[in-house]
Design a protein around this motif. Structure first.
Motif, PDB file in Angstrom:
ATOM      1  N   ASP A 168      -9.204  -8.668   1.075  1.00  0.00           N
ATOM      2  CA  ASP A 168      -9.903  -7.384   0.951  1.00  0.00           C
ATOM      3  C   ASP A 168      -9.165  -6.284   1.704  1.00  0.00           C
ATOM      4  O   ASP A 168      -8.903  -5.210   1.154  1.00  0.00           O
ATOM      5  N   LYS A 169      -8.832  -6.558   2.968  1.00  0.00           N
ATOM      6  CA  LYS A 169      -8.178  -5.552   3.793  1.00  0.00           C
ATOM      7  C   LYS A 169      -7.118  -6.213   4.672  1.00  0.00           C
ATOM      8  O   LYS A 169      -7.405  -7.174   5.383  1.00  0.00           O
ATOM      9  N   ALA A 170      -5.915  -5.671   4.609  1.00  0.00           N
ATOM     10  CA  ALA A 170      -4.820  -6.173   5.435  1.00  0.00           C
ATOM     11  C   ALA A 170      -4.474  -5.157   6.503  1.00  0.00           C
ATOM     12  O   ALA A 170      -4.358  -3.957   6.221  1.00  0.00           O
ATOM     13  N   PHE A 171      -4.308  -5.635   7.712  1.00  0.00           N
ATOM     14  CA  PHE A 171      -3.928  -4.788   8.838  1.00  0.00           C
ATOM     15  C   PHE A 171      -2.520  -5.211   9.267  1.00  0.00           C
ATOM     16  O   PHE A 171      -2.310  -6.310   9.775  1.00  0.00           O
ATOM     17  N   LEU A 172      -1.569  -4.316   9.006  1.00  0.00           N
ATOM     18  CA  LEU A 172      -0.148  -4.641   9.152  1.00  0.00           C
ATOM     19  C   LEU A 172       0.490  -3.918  10.335  1.00  0.00           C
ATOM     20  O   LEU A 172       0.262  -2.727  10.541  1.00  0.00           O
ATOM     21  N   GLY A 173       1.311  -4.649  11.063  1.00  0.00           N
ATOM     22  CA  GLY A 173       2.125  -4.031  12.096  1.00  0.00           C
ATOM     23  C   GLY A 173       3.366  -3.419  11.476  1.00  0.00           C
ATOM     24  O   GLY A 173       3.738  -3.729  10.345  1.00  0.00           O
ATOM     25  N   VAL A 174       4.022  -2.553  12.218  1.00  0.00           N
ATOM     26  CA  VAL A 174       5.221  -1.884  11.718  1.00  0.00           C
ATOM     27  C   VAL A 174       6.093  -1.512  12.915  1.00  0.00           C
ATOM     28  O   VAL A 174       5.588  -1.236  14.002  1.00  0.00           O
ATOM     29  N   VAL A 175       7.392  -1.519  12.712  1.00  0.00           N
ATOM     30  CA  VAL A 175       8.320  -1.089  13.755  1.00  0.00           C
ATOM     31  C   VAL A 175       8.592   0.404  13.638  1.00  0.00           C
ATOM     32  O   VAL A 175       8.580   1.139  14.625  1.00  0.00           O
ATOM     33  N   GLY A 176       8.856   0.866  12.404  1.00  0.00           N
ATOM     34  CA  GLY A 176       9.188   2.275  12.224  1.00  0.00           C
ATOM     35  C   GLY A 176       8.563   2.863  10.976  1.00  0.00           C
ATOM     36  O   GLY A 176       8.467   2.206   9.939  1.00  0.00           O
ATOM     37  N   SER A 202      -3.298  -7.805  -1.368  1.00  0.00           N
ATOM     38  CA  SER A 202      -4.413  -7.121  -0.709  1.00  0.00           C
ATOM     39  C   SER A 202      -4.959  -5.963  -1.531  1.00  0.00           C
ATOM     40  O   SER A 202      -4.199  -5.240  -2.186  1.00  0.00           O
ATOM     41  N   HIS A 203      -6.285  -5.791  -1.457  1.00  0.00           N
ATOM     42  CA  HIS A 203      -6.934  -4.666  -2.128  1.00  0.00           C
ATOM     43  C   HIS A 203      -6.707  -3.374  -1.357  1.00  0.00           C
ATOM     44  O   HIS A 203      -6.433  -2.325  -1.950  1.00  0.00           O
ATOM     45  N   LYS A 204      -6.812  -3.428  -0.029  1.00  0.00           N
ATOM     46  CA  LYS A 204      -6.562  -2.276   0.830  1.00  0.00           C
ATOM     47  C   LYS A 204      -5.556  -2.670   1.895  1.00  0.00           C
ATOM     48  O   LYS A 204      -5.672  -3.740   2.502  1.00  0.00           O
ATOM     49  N   ARG A 205      -4.586  -1.779   2.139  1.00  0.00           N
ATOM     50  CA  ARG A 205      -3.543  -2.051   3.133  1.00  0.00           C
ATOM     51  C   ARG A 205      -3.517  -0.950   4.175  1.00  0.00           C
ATOM     52  O   ARG A 205      -3.390   0.229   3.835  1.00  0.00           O
ATOM     53  N   TYR A 206      -3.629  -1.343   5.437  1.00  0.00           N
ATOM     54  CA  TYR A 206      -3.628  -0.382   6.540  1.00  0.00           C
ATOM     55  C   TYR A 206      -2.462  -0.683   7.483  1.00  0.00           C
ATOM     56  O   TYR A 206      -2.234  -1.830   7.871  1.00  0.00           O
ATOM     57  N   LEU A 207      -1.744   0.374   7.849  1.00  0.00           N
ATOM     58  CA  LEU A 207      -0.620   0.259   8.765  1.00  0.00           C
ATOM     59  C   LEU A 207      -1.068   0.711  10.151  1.00  0.00           C
ATOM     60  O   LEU A 207      -1.625   1.800  10.303  1.00  0.00           O
ATOM     61  N   MET A 208      -0.854  -0.129  11.157  1.00  0.00           N
ATOM     62  CA  MET A 208      -1.281   0.182  12.520  1.00  0.00           C
ATOM     63  C   MET A 208      -0.104   0.818  13.265  1.00  0.00           C
ATOM     64  O   MET A 208       0.909   0.165  13.505  1.00  0.00           O
ATOM     65  N   CYS A 209      -0.241   2.103  13.626  1.00  0.00           N
ATOM     66  CA  CYS A 209       0.913   2.890  14.093  1.00  0.00           C
ATOM     67  C   CYS A 209       0.680   3.518  15.458  1.00  0.00           C
ATOM     68  O   CYS A 209      -0.063   4.492  15.582  1.00  0.00           O
ATOM     69  N   ILE A 221      13.783  -2.639   5.771  1.00  0.00           N
ATOM     70  CA  ILE A 221      12.786  -1.797   5.102  1.00  0.00           C
ATOM     71  C   ILE A 221      11.949  -2.678   4.184  1.00  0.00           C
ATOM     72  O   ILE A 221      12.478  -3.270   3.232  1.00  0.00           O
ATOM     73  N   PHE A 222      10.654  -2.794   4.468  1.00  0.00           N
ATOM     74  CA  PHE A 222       9.811  -3.679   3.667  1.00  0.00           C
ATOM     75  C   PHE A 222       8.921  -2.940   2.677  1.00  0.00           C
ATOM     76  O   PHE A 222       8.223  -3.573   1.869  1.00  0.00           O
ATOM     77  N   GLY A 223       8.939  -1.622   2.698  1.00  0.00           N
ATOM     78  CA  GLY A 223       8.111  -0.886   1.759  1.00  0.00           C
ATOM     79  C   GLY A 223       8.167   0.594   2.031  1.00  0.00           C
ATOM     80  O   GLY A 223       9.034   1.090   2.762  1.00  0.00           O
ATOM     81  N   SER A 224       7.223   1.310   1.424  1.00  0.00           N
ATOM     82  CA  SER A 224       7.128   2.754   1.615  1.00  0.00           C
ATOM     83  C   SER A 224       5.679   3.130   1.868  1.00  0.00           C
ATOM     84  O   SER A 224       4.763   2.319   1.661  1.00  0.00           O
ATOM     85  N   LEU A 225       5.478   4.363   2.283  1.00  0.00           N
ATOM     86  CA  LEU A 225       4.115   4.840   2.526  1.00  0.00           C
ATOM     87  C   LEU A 225       3.281   4.819   1.252  1.00  0.00           C
ATOM     88  O   LEU A 225       2.051   4.770   1.318  1.00  0.00           O
ATOM     89  N   ASN A 226       3.927   4.826   0.093  1.00  0.00           N
ATOM     90  CA  ASN A 226       3.192   4.743  -1.173  1.00  0.00           C
ATOM     91  C   ASN A 226       2.502   3.400  -1.353  1.00  0.00           C
ATOM     92  O   ASN A 226       1.584   3.270  -2.166  1.00  0.00           O
ATOM     93  N   ASP A 227       2.954   2.380  -0.608  1.00  0.00           N
ATOM     94  CA  ASP A 227       2.355   1.049  -0.693  1.00  0.00           C
ATOM     95  C   ASP A 227       1.120   0.911   0.191  1.00  0.00           C
ATOM     96  O   ASP A 227       0.439  -0.120   0.140  1.00  0.00           O
ATOM     97  N   ILE A 228       0.843   1.929   0.988  1.00  0.00           N
ATOM     98  CA  ILE A 228      -0.182   1.841   2.027  1.00  0.00           C
ATOM     99  C   ILE A 228      -1.377   2.736   1.690  1.00  0.00           C
ATOM    100  O   ILE A 228      -1.216   3.852   1.213  1.00  0.00           O
ATOM    101  N   ASP A 229      -2.581   2.216   1.956  1.00  0.00           N
ATOM    102  CA  ASP A 229      -3.805   2.996   1.705  1.00  0.00           C
ATOM    103  C   ASP A 229      -4.216   3.834   2.907  1.00  0.00           C
ATOM    104  O   ASP A 229      -4.922   4.833   2.744  1.00  0.00           O
ATOM    105  N   GLY A 230      -3.821   3.423   4.104  1.00  0.00           N
ATOM    106  CA  GLY A 230      -4.217   4.178   5.282  1.00  0.00           C
ATOM    107  C   GLY A 230      -3.329   3.906   6.477  1.00  0.00           C
ATOM    108  O   GLY A 230      -2.758   2.813   6.615  1.00  0.00           O
ATOM    109  N   LEU A 231      -3.194   4.909   7.318  1.00  0.00           N
ATOM    110  CA  LEU A 231      -2.491   4.782   8.596  1.00  0.00           C
ATOM    111  C   LEU A 231      -3.528   4.850   9.706  1.00  0.00           C
ATOM    112  O   LEU A 231      -4.291   5.818   9.790  1.00  0.00           O
TER     113      LEU A 231
END
Length: 248
Positions: A168-176, A202-209, A221-231
């Motif tokens: 339903d919702k993924a909470f992803l870490g990110v380096v940059g 995932s239905h919703k993807r959130y990047l923890m920044c 580089i694993f993706g772009s901001l277009n792949d993410i539903d929320g920051l």
């Protein structure tokens, strides 16, 4: 506005936007373009930006914090704020994914303080150990080959296991996070492919920044901001006019 305040504001803008133009800054601050050029020259000497034709660009760093023990030494107040915001997005009966991230660990600690009845999928050992005795949570651990430096399991076997889940919702870490070109990056190629698989499942993807992530880069580089539903951020940010998702 005093000159020092203007210069600090310029640095904040460039760190978030990636680049600025002299003519735009002159209009924003109602000063001459020559005044802005002097500001940029001073800030370049201080190592806070790099002058470019017609403006300036940010100086992006790769801190090379590959080992999770090194990352744990960095201040964590921002991670706590991010975790609190993430918790508000989680509803009963949902399946969530907690990525290998110290912000994920903060979310796990908060989940132990509340009685949310959810399913948690994770590949992070610290999250597993934190939630293993929580009777409200169905805990699913994604195995494979352990990466001792990064406190998690990433490989083709782990990616294959994710094929069997809908999240339903993924909470992803990110380096940059590069707001200029939209690229999001991490350190490790296996971690990057794992994140790509999670995004797909995932239905919703959130990047923890944390705020520093907007001026740093990883190696893969694993993706772009277009792949993410929320920051999910710890403080207000600007310069994301092209981002279609939510800033939380």
């Amino acid at each position: 506005m005093f000159a020092k305040e203007r210069q600090e504001d310029i640095v904040n803008k460039i760190n978030l936007q990636g680049s600025v133009k002299v003519k735009d800054l002159a209009l924003d601050y109602e000063v001459t373009e020559d005044c802005i050029r002097k500001d940029l020259s001073l800030l370049e000497k201080q190592g806070l930006l790099k002058k470019a034709y017609g403006g300036a660009v940010s100086i992006r760093n790769n801190p090379h914090l590959y080992n999770s023990s090194d990352r744990k030494k960095t201040p964590n107040n921002e991670r706590i704020i991010i975790a609190q915001k993430a918790l508000e997005l989680i509803n009963d009966n949902e399946t969530i994914y907690l990525d290998v991230s110290l912000s994920s660990l903060e979310i796990a600690l908060l989940l132990n303080e509340f009685s949310k009845k959810i399913t948690v999928i994770t590949n992070m050992i610290d999250v597993l150990n934190t939630l293993r005795n929580n009777q409200n949570i169905k805990l699913i651990f994604i195995g494979g080959t352990i990466n001792h430096e990064r406190d998690g399991f990433w490989d083709s076997m782990a990616c294959t296991m994710l094929d069997y889940f809908r999240i339903d919702k993924a909470f992803l870490g990110v380096v940059g996070v590069n707001t200029t070109n939209g690229q999001i990056s991490t350190y490790d190629i296996d971690d990057g492919f794992m994140k790509r698989k999670v995004i797909a499942q995932s239905h919703k993807r959130y990047l923890m920044c944390e705020s520093r992530k907007f001026k740093e880069d990883g190696d893969f580089i694993f993706g772009s901001l277009n792949d993410i539903d929320g920051l999910i951020v710890s403080e207000s940010i600007h310069g994301l006019n092209d981002f279609d998702g939510h800033v939380i």
